[in-house]
Design a protein around this motif. Structure first.
Motif, mmCIF file in Angstrom:
data_model
loop_
_atom_site.group_PDB
_atom_site.id
_atom_site.type_symbol
_atom_site.label_atom_id
_atom_site.label_comp_id
_atom_site.label_asym_id
_atom_site.label_seq_id
_atom_site.Cartn_x
_atom_site.Cartn_y
_atom_site.Cartn_z
ATOM 1 N N THR A 1 0.831 -1.200 0.000
ATOM 2 C CA THR A 1 0.000 0.000 0.000
ATOM 3 C C THR A 1 0.865 1.250 0.000
ATOM 4 O O THR A 1 0.641 2.180 -0.780
ATOM 5 N N GLU A 2 1.871 1.276 0.866
ATOM 6 C CA GLU A 2 2.744 2.441 0.952
ATOM 7 C C GLU A 2 3.590 2.628 -0.305
ATOM 8 O O GLU A 2 3.994 3.740 -0.618
ATOM 9 N N ALA A 3 3.863 1.548 -1.015
ATOM 10 C CA ALA A 3 4.638 1.639 -2.260
ATOM 11 C C ALA A 3 3.775 2.122 -3.420
ATOM 12 O O ALA A 3 4.295 2.372 -4.502
ATOM 13 N N GLY A 4 2.468 2.235 -3.194
ATOM 14 C CA GLY A 4 1.586 2.753 -4.235
ATOM 15 C C GLY A 4 0.936 1.696 -5.100
ATOM 16 O O GLY A 4 0.471 1.984 -6.201
ATOM 17 N N ALA A 5 0.877 0.452 -4.630
ATOM 18 C CA ALA A 5 0.245 -0.619 -5.397
ATOM 19 C C ALA A 5 -1.269 -0.465 -5.388
ATOM 20 O O ALA A 5 -1.844 0.124 -4.467
ATOM 21 N N ALA B 1 4.259 -11.095 -9.864
ATOM 22 C CA ALA B 1 3.095 -10.522 -10.531
ATOM 23 C C ALA B 1 3.451 -9.184 -11.160
ATOM 24 O O ALA B 1 4.364 -8.504 -10.697
ATOM 25 N N PRO B 2 2.732 -8.794 -12.206
ATOM 26 C CA PRO B 2 2.989 -7.480 -12.799
ATOM 27 C C PRO B 2 2.605 -6.367 -11.824
ATOM 28 O O PRO B 2 1.646 -6.497 -11.066
ATOM 29 N N TRP B 3 3.379 -5.296 -11.839
ATOM 30 C CA TRP B 3 3.109 -4.141 -10.993
ATOM 31 C C TRP B 3 1.850 -3.444 -11.467
ATOM 32 O O TRP B 3 1.672 -3.202 -12.648
ATOM 33 N N GLU B 4 0.993 -3.141 -10.535
ATOM 34 C CA GLU B 4 -0.218 -2.351 -10.804
ATOM 35 C C GLU B 4 -0.218 -1.200 -9.819
ATOM 36 O O GLU B 4 -0.313 -1.399 -8.621
ATOM 37 N N ALA B 5 -0.094 0.003 -10.341
ATOM 38 C CA ALA B 5 -0.104 1.180 -9.469
ATOM 39 C C ALA B 5 -1.535 1.525 -9.102
ATOM 40 O O ALA B 5 -2.474 1.259 -9.848
ATOM 41 N N ALA B 6 -1.676 2.120 -7.938
ATOM 42 C CA ALA B 6 -2.990 2.589 -7.511
ATOM 43 C C ALA B 6 -3.425 3.728 -8.421
ATOM 44 O O ALA B 6 -2.613 4.558 -8.827
ATOM 45 N N ALA B 7 -4.686 3.738 -8.757
ATOM 46 C CA ALA B 7 -5.220 4.815 -9.586
ATOM 47 C C ALA B 7 -5.224 6.103 -8.786
ATOM 48 O O ALA B 7 -5.610 6.129 -7.623
ATOM 49 N N ALA B 8 -4.777 7.169 -9.409
ATOM 50 C CA ALA B 8 -4.787 8.471 -8.737
ATOM 51 C C ALA B 8 -6.221 8.945 -8.632
ATOM 52 O O ALA B 8 -6.940 9.000 -9.617
ATOM 53 N N THR B 9 -6.626 9.246 -7.434
ATOM 54 C CA THR B 9 -7.996 9.713 -7.236
ATOM 55 C C THR B 9 -7.971 11.209 -6.978
ATOM 56 O O THR B 9 -7.192 11.701 -6.178
ATOM 57 N N ARG B 10 -8.806 11.895 -7.670
ATOM 58 C CA ARG B 10 -8.913 13.346 -7.480
ATOM 59 C C ARG B 10 -10.237 13.655 -6.826
ATOM 60 O O ARG B 10 -11.269 13.119 -7.184
ATOM 61 N N ARG B 11 -10.172 14.559 -5.884
ATOM 62 C CA ARG B 11 -11.395 15.000 -5.234
ATOM 63 C C ARG B 11 -11.946 16.181 -6.025
ATOM 64 O O ARG B 11 -11.205 17.063 -6.438
ATOM 65 N N ALA C 1 9.760 -4.974 -5.281
ATOM 66 C CA ALA C 1 8.933 -4.395 -6.351
ATOM 67 C C ALA C 1 9.769 -3.399 -7.128
ATOM 68 O O ALA C 1 10.535 -2.635 -6.550
ATOM 69 N N ASP C 2 9.608 -3.431 -8.443
ATOM 70 C CA ASP C 2 10.230 -2.412 -9.286
ATOM 71 C C ASP C 2 9.144 -1.844 -10.183
ATOM 72 O O ASP C 2 7.961 -2.015 -9.902
ATOM 73 N N ALA C 3 9.504 -1.193 -11.245
ATOM 74 C CA ALA C 3 8.521 -0.531 -12.095
ATOM 75 C C ALA C 3 7.625 -1.511 -12.842
ATOM 76 O O ALA C 3 6.538 -1.142 -13.272
ATOM 77 N N THR C 4 8.042 -2.783 -12.976
ATOM 78 C CA THR C 4 7.250 -3.719 -13.777
ATOM 79 C C THR C 4 6.707 -4.915 -13.017
ATOM 80 O O THR C 4 5.676 -5.455 -13.399
ATOM 81 N N THR C 5 7.393 -5.371 -11.967
ATOM 82 C CA THR C 5 6.951 -6.582 -11.274
ATOM 83 C C THR C 5 7.070 -6.466 -9.763
ATOM 84 O O THR C 5 7.802 -5.636 -9.242
ATOM 85 N N VAL C 6 6.334 -7.355 -9.103
ATOM 86 C CA VAL C 6 6.415 -7.529 -7.654
ATOM 87 C C VAL C 6 6.721 -9.002 -7.417
ATOM 88 O O VAL C 6 6.070 -9.872 -7.988
ATOM 89 N N THR C 7 7.711 -9.260 -6.578
ATOM 90 C CA THR C 7 8.052 -10.630 -6.222
ATOM 91 C C THR C 7 7.950 -10.750 -4.707
ATOM 92 O O THR C 7 8.562 -9.970 -3.979
#
Length: 180
Positions: free
Chosen positions: A57-61, A164-174, A95-101
């Motif tokens: 979560t803190e890494a932005g997944a 697994a492939p890295w999936e970033a959290a979607a940026a949410t705008r208020r 985790a890097d820009a493309t994968t998480v192990t």
């Protein structure tokens, strides 16, 4: 005389290190490397799952990736404890820009002189030696799979992990409120 060390069941602080690639800030590369050792109790197993969730979560997944890694950690932890007599287990999340192990193992670096040779385990429980090159980790070198992969060393260490492939959290705008 040895010293006793008591660790509280609270989550340890996690320091996130983000490396920015030579790209615009919106596509900056995320990087996380975390290793935690724990005992064999139910409380330790829960702690490792919580650490995996917090780190992701803190890494932005994304929520789905963080939950997938957390579930895999919980399952792998139970498996390794059930199939090993080692006094401690080790969670590693990279985790890097493309994968998480994520891996859970009974291996500790103090046990050997260098990194172990992890070998895939067949469905019959045998080590798979064909085509495995020394120094190559089959979890990170092979194709990404959907499930947990079991590996062993020739001297009996056990590891269960997922890539697994890295999936970033979607940026949410208020939505902004109109002033007036």
């Amino acid at each position: 005389m040895g010293r006793s060390v008591h660790m509280s069941p609270e989550l340890p602080p996690i320091v996130q290190r983000i490396l920015h690639a030579r790209r615009p800030a919106a596509s900056a590369a995320h990087r996380l490397s975390l290793t935690v050792e724990a005992g064999r109790t139910e409380q330790d197993m829960a702690l490792l799952s919580q650490v995996a969730m917090t780190a992701m979560t803190e890494a932005g997944a994304s929520k789905s990736l963080a939950q997938r890694v957390t579930d895999a950690t919980r399952i792998a932890t139970h498996y390794v404890i059930g199939h090993s007599d080692a006094p401690r287990i080790r969670l590693a999340v990279v985790a890097d820009a493309t994968t998480v192990t994520m891996t859970v193992s009974d291996y500790s670096p103090e046990d050997a002189w260098g990194p172990p040779a992890w070998l895939p385990v067949t469905s019959a429980g045998a080590l798979y030696l064909d085509g495995v090159r020394p120094g190559t980790d089959p979890l990170t070198a092979g194709p990404q799979g959907d499930g947990l992969q079991l590996h062993r060393t020739c001297d009996g260490h056990l590891r269960l992990g997922i890539r697994a492939p890295w999936e970033a959290a979607a940026a949410t705008r208020r939505p902004q409120r109109a002033v007036g």
